[in-house]
Design a protein around this motif. Structure first.
Motif, short mmCIF file in Angstrom:
data_model
loop_
_atom_site.label_atom_id
_atom_site.label_comp_id
_atom_site.label_asym_id
_atom_site.label_seq_id
_atom_site.Cartn_x
_atom_site.Cartn_y
_atom_site.Cartn_z
N ALA A 3 36.08 46.65 37.28
CA ALA A 3 36.87 45.30 37.52
C ALA A 3 36.71 44.79 37.64
O ALA A 3 35.65 44.07 38.41
N PRO A 4 37.65 43.57 37.33
CA PRO A 4 37.08 41.96 37.75
C PRO A 4 37.72 42.01 39.34
O PRO A 4 37.97 42.82 39.89
N VAL A 5 37.33 40.79 40.10
CA VAL A 5 37.71 40.66 41.32
C VAL A 5 38.58 39.03 41.07
O VAL A 5 38.54 38.34 41.01
N LYS A 6 40.22 38.84 41.85
CA LYS A 6 41.05 38.58 41.74
C LYS A 6 40.39 37.00 42.72
O LYS A 6 40.11 37.40 44.18
N ILE A 7 40.22 35.76 41.90
CA ILE A 7 39.66 34.68 43.02
C ILE A 7 40.13 33.90 43.39
O ILE A 7 40.08 32.48 43.95
N GLY A 8 42.16 33.79 42.84
CA GLY A 8 42.74 32.74 42.93
C GLY A 8 44.68 33.49 42.63
O GLY A 8 43.96 34.42 41.84
N PRO A 9 44.76 32.94 42.49
CA PRO A 9 46.61 33.58 42.56
C PRO A 9 46.66 33.61 41.14
O PRO A 9 47.33 34.48 40.87
N ARG A 10 46.02 33.00 40.11
CA ARG A 10 46.25 32.80 38.52
C ARG A 10 44.79 33.07 37.97
O ARG A 10 44.43 33.38 36.83
N ARG A 11 43.54 33.49 38.34
CA ARG A 11 42.58 33.93 38.35
C ARG A 11 41.74 35.13 38.39
O ARG A 11 41.96 35.65 40.25
#
Length: 72
Positions: free
Chosen positions: A37-45
């Motif tokens: 799974a990816p990691v959320k690194i910003g509001p839309r990223r």
């Protein structure tokens, strides 16, 4: 897991260039649990840690090797 200060973030274009799967297949793999799974690194990223993807690639190579040795 220990912190690795040299670990890079892979965005979708980076991941697509590295992994021979379509983005829809990667997203399905995340949902089904066979792709990290990816990691959320910003509001839309979102992004993936390079070390996580490298470990996933290594596990795929290992599982492929295991299948070939059983078939031989």
């Amino acid at each position: 897991m220990t912190s690795n200060h040299t670990d890079r973030w892979l965005l979708k274009p980076d991941l697509k260039a590295r992994i021979p799967l379509s983005l829809s297949s990667i997203e399905r793999g995340v949902r089904e649990g066979w792709f990290p799974a990816p990691v959320k690194i910003g509001p839309r990223r979102i992004a993936w840690r390079e070390s996580t993807i490298a470990a996933w690639e290594e596990s795929r190579v290992t599982s492929t090797t295991d299948v070939k040795s059983v078939a031989a």
